[in-house]
Structures are given as structure tokens and as C-alpha cells.
Motif scaffolding. Structure first.
Motif, short mmCIF file in Angstrom:
data_model
loop_
_atom_site.label_atom_id
_atom_site.label_comp_id
_atom_site.label_asym_id
_atom_site.label_seq_id
_atom_site.Cartn_x
_atom_site.Cartn_y
_atom_site.Cartn_z
N VAL A 28 0.83 -1.20 0.00
CA VAL A 28 0.00 0.00 0.00
C VAL A 28 0.86 1.26 0.00
O VAL A 28 0.61 2.20 -0.75
CB VAL A 28 -0.96 0.00 1.22
CG1 VAL A 28 -1.66 1.36 1.34
CG2 VAL A 28 -1.99 -1.11 1.09
N ASN A 29 1.90 1.29 0.83
CA ASN A 29 2.72 2.51 0.93
C ASN A 29 3.45 2.81 -0.38
O ASN A 29 3.65 3.97 -0.73
CB ASN A 29 3.69 2.44 2.11
CG ASN A 29 4.62 1.24 2.04
OD1 ASN A 29 4.63 0.49 1.07
ND2 ASN A 29 5.40 1.04 3.10
N GLU A 30 3.83 1.77 -1.13
CA GLU A 30 4.45 1.99 -2.45
C GLU A 30 3.46 2.63 -3.41
O GLU A 30 3.80 3.53 -4.19
CB GLU A 30 4.95 0.66 -3.02
CG GLU A 30 6.08 0.01 -2.24
CD GLU A 30 6.39 -1.38 -2.77
OE1 GLU A 30 5.53 -1.95 -3.47
OE2 GLU A 30 7.47 -1.89 -2.46
N LEU A 31 2.22 2.13 -3.37
CA LEU A 31 1.20 2.64 -4.29
C LEU A 31 0.80 4.07 -3.97
O LEU A 31 0.53 4.86 -4.88
CB LEU A 31 -0.02 1.72 -4.26
CG LEU A 31 0.19 0.32 -4.83
CD1 LEU A 31 -1.04 -0.55 -4.57
CD2 LEU A 31 0.50 0.36 -6.32
N THR A 32 0.74 4.42 -2.69
CA THR A 32 0.38 5.80 -2.34
C THR A 32 1.41 6.78 -2.88
O THR A 32 1.06 7.85 -3.38
CB THR A 32 0.24 5.97 -0.81
OG1 THR A 32 1.47 5.58 -0.18
CG2 THR A 32 -0.90 5.14 -0.28
N ARG A 33 2.69 6.41 -2.82
CA ARG A 33 3.74 7.28 -3.33
C ARG A 33 3.69 7.35 -4.86
O ARG A 33 3.79 8.44 -5.44
CB ARG A 33 5.12 6.79 -2.88
CG ARG A 33 5.40 7.00 -1.40
CD ARG A 33 6.88 6.82 -1.10
NE ARG A 33 7.35 5.48 -1.44
CZ ARG A 33 7.35 4.46 -0.60
NH1 ARG A 33 6.87 4.62 0.64
NH2 ARG A 33 7.80 3.28 -0.96
N ARG A 34 3.53 6.22 -5.48
CA ARG A 34 3.57 6.19 -6.94
C ARG A 34 2.37 6.88 -7.56
O ARG A 34 2.49 7.60 -8.56
CB ARG A 34 3.64 4.75 -7.44
CG ARG A 34 3.59 4.68 -8.96
CD ARG A 34 3.98 3.35 -9.50
NE ARG A 34 3.96 3.39 -10.94
CZ ARG A 34 4.21 2.36 -11.71
NH1 ARG A 34 4.52 1.21 -11.19
NH2 ARG A 34 4.17 2.48 -13.02
N LEU A 35 1.19 6.68 -6.97
CA LEU A 35 -0.04 7.22 -7.54
C LEU A 35 -0.40 8.60 -6.98
O LEU A 35 -1.32 9.25 -7.49
CB LEU A 35 -1.20 6.25 -7.28
CG LEU A 35 -1.05 4.85 -7.87
CD1 LEU A 35 -2.18 3.95 -7.41
CD2 LEU A 35 -0.99 4.90 -9.40
N ASN A 36 0.32 9.01 -5.94
CA ASN A 36 0.07 10.31 -5.31
C ASN A 36 -1.37 10.43 -4.82
O ASN A 36 -2.05 11.43 -5.07
CB ASN A 36 0.41 11.44 -6.29
CG ASN A 36 0.52 12.78 -5.57
OD1 ASN A 36 0.86 12.84 -4.39
ND2 ASN A 36 0.22 13.86 -6.29
N VAL A 37 -1.83 9.39 -4.16
CA VAL A 37 -3.18 9.39 -3.57
C VAL A 37 -3.07 8.94 -2.12
O VAL A 37 -2.00 8.51 -1.66
CB VAL A 37 -4.14 8.44 -4.35
CG1 VAL A 37 -4.38 8.96 -5.75
CG2 VAL A 37 -3.59 7.01 -4.38
N SER A 38 -4.17 9.02 -1.41
CA SER A 38 -4.16 8.68 0.01
C SER A 38 -4.14 7.17 0.22
O SER A 38 -4.50 6.39 -0.66
CB SER A 38 -5.39 9.27 0.69
OG SER A 38 -6.56 8.60 0.25
N ASP A 39 -3.74 6.80 1.44
CA ASP A 39 -3.75 5.41 1.86
C ASP A 39 -5.17 4.83 1.73
O ASP A 39 -5.36 3.71 1.26
CB ASP A 39 -3.27 5.33 3.31
CG ASP A 39 -3.25 3.92 3.86
OD1 ASP A 39 -4.33 3.42 4.22
OD2 ASP A 39 -2.16 3.33 3.94
#
Length: 280
Positions: A28-39
Motif C-alpha cells: 500500500v505505501n508503495e502505491l500511495t507514493r507512486r499514484l500520489n493518492v491517500s492510503d
């Protein structure tokens, strides 16, 4: 939620699914950074993908759902998946059909959606091994059917054969019928499509029937939503070079589109003007 927001969510989930399949899992934390969206947004996306049955949520992220390569969902189960994408694909594919053509539709829920779009095309001859596709045309010709649905008056040739869980007719009887026929365009639904395995299905008999459908067609158009890319069934029945055009939906990630364009003669993205290669 607006159509624009819906589209962004679909694109985001397609990217997540692509990453899960390519890497074997995401956090999840990788995706929040890559997609620039919230957890919370990422977790909602993972919940949606899990409901579709394409990922399995684990602590802190998600992994691919591992199914047996012989698993074949039933028609009703598949109909509920990616319904909007299938309708868009069907509209784009229907534009490739000219009045008076002899076409073939294989089994599958996307070809079923296409059949409904073809009811107003006049003087079609439709060869199909799909009970569901044949029923679409049959119902349109019944007394009481809407006038616009009756206007196409297609001639439907339904092969015999043994019925699969997805309501396709396969096996020696279907194969013998197909061998004697020739059609302008085949619209082919697939269980899976990948660079390594090409087109594949979990059903051995269906693989042979699909091979014969392809041999009998002047042009082969595969109609498949974005979730089919990277999926591999038990039996491969054709390489990507044997496909003339792939029609898919807008949720396909840019990376996957680029990969497809390298290996497929033609690519049509439903709802967009971008097209590589020719249409039938």
C-alpha cells in the motif's frame, strides 16, 4: 462521483493490477507514493479489485489471485466482471462490421455484448459456437420484439458440440461444422492473452475449436478487456502474430499498451481515437 472521477479510478486500478501481476505483489505505501493518492484511496482500489477476484488482499498490500490454469468460470460469473468495458469494446468492434458480411462470433461474454450491438446491421450471416450469442439473435426475431431489433434479420449458423461452463459449443461436432465454413471476420473472445503464451483457454476442446475458427476467417479480431492481459490458461491455441486486431478498453495501462503494440499488428482502444494497424 463524476464520469471523470470514475475513469481515473478505473485507470488507477488497471495500473495497480498491472503492477501486481508484473511484480507478484504490491504494498500500500508503495502505491500511495507512486499514484500520489491517500492510503484510504489505495485500500478502496484494492477492495474493488479483490471483489472482482483478480487480486488477494494481504497484510500491507495485495498479491495476484492464483487460480488453476484449468479453472473456467461460468457465463453468469464472467458477465458481472468489467461489464462497462465490455460494452465499450462491443461498440468499437461493431463499427468494423459492414452490412451483408459473413462473420463469426466465438463464445464469451464480450462476444455476447457484441451480438447485441449487431442486431440492426442488415443481412449479416453469423456463425457462432455460442449458445448465448445465438439466443440474442433468436430473441430479436420473436414476435413482439422491438422493430429496430428485428431490422437486422441476421442468418445465424449455430455449430453443434459439447457445452462448456461459458456456454460455448466445442469438440468434434463443432470442429467438423467449422471446417466447411469460411467467413470474412472472426470476433474472438479469450480467457487469457500474453506475449509468452499468446491466446489461451482453460478448456482443451475449446482451444482446438478456436484454432479452427481462426483458420476459417480472413481476419481475426480479438475482443478482450484489460484484465485478460497477462492471464494464461491451460492451453495456448494461437500466437499474437496470428491476430489482425485487438480491441480493448481504456483501463489498459500505458505500459501494457506499449507492450501490446510491439507484438500485435493492430490495436484499437475503445472510446479513443488512437489506433495502430488496420481495422477489418
Amino acid at each position: 462521483m463524476s464520469d471523470h472521477q470514475n475513469l481515473l479510478a478505473e485507470q488507477r486500478r488497471a495500473l495497480i493490477l498491472d503492477e501486481v501481476r508484473r511484480r507478484g505483489g504490491v504494498r500500500v505505501n508503495e502505491l500511495t507514493r507512486r499514484l500520489n493518492v491517500s492510503d484510504m484511496t489505495v485500500r478502496r482500489d484494492l477492495d474493488a479489485l479483490a471483489r472482482q477476484g483478480v487480486v488477494e488482499k494481504v497484510h500491507g498490500g495485495a498479491v495476484p489471485v492464483v487460480e488453476a490454469s484449468t479453472h473456467e468460470p461460468g457465463f453468469e460469473a464472467k458477465s458481472a466482471l468489467e461489464a462497462g468495458a465490455k460494452d465499450e469494446i462491443a461498440l468499437a468492434a461493431a463499427r468494423m462490421v459492414t452490412p451483408g458480411a459473413a462473420i463469426a462470433l466465438s463464445g464469451g461474454t464480450t462476444t455476447f455484448a457484441l451480438a447485441r450491438q449487431l442486431l440492426e446491421v442488415p443481412e449479416l450471416t453469423v456463425v457462432t459456437n455460442s449458445v448465448r450469442v445465438a439466443d440474442v439473435f433468436h430473441a430479436a426475431h420473436r414476435p413482439g420484439a422491438a422493430a429496430e431489433a428485428r431490422s437486422g434479420t441476421a442468418t445465424v449458423v449455430l455449430t453443434g458440440g459439447v457445452r462448456t461452463p461459458s456456454d460455448a459449443l466445442v469438440g468434434p461436432v463443432a470442429d467438423q461444422a467449422i471446417r466447411s465454413l469460411h467467413f470474412d471476420v472472426l470476433f474472438l473472445g479469450v480467457h487469457g492473452i500474453s506475449v509468452e503464451a499468446g491466446l489461451s483457454t482453460p478448456n482443451l476442446a475449446e482451444a482446438e475449436t478456436n484454432r479452427l475458427l481462426m483458420r476459417s476467417a480472413r481476419r481475426v479480431v480479438v475482443i478482450a478487456d484489460h484484465t485478460k492481459w497477462g492471464t494464461v490458461g491451460l492451453s495456448s491455441f494461437a500466437g499474437l502474430s496470428e491476430v489482425d486486431t485487438l480491441v480493448t478498453d481504456r483501463s489498459m495501462s500505458e505500459r501494457t499498451r506499449a507492450e501490446m503494440s510491439e507484438h500485435l499488428p493492430g490495436l484499437v482502444v475503445a472510446g479513443e481515437e488512437t489506433r495502430a494497424g488496420g481495422a477489418p
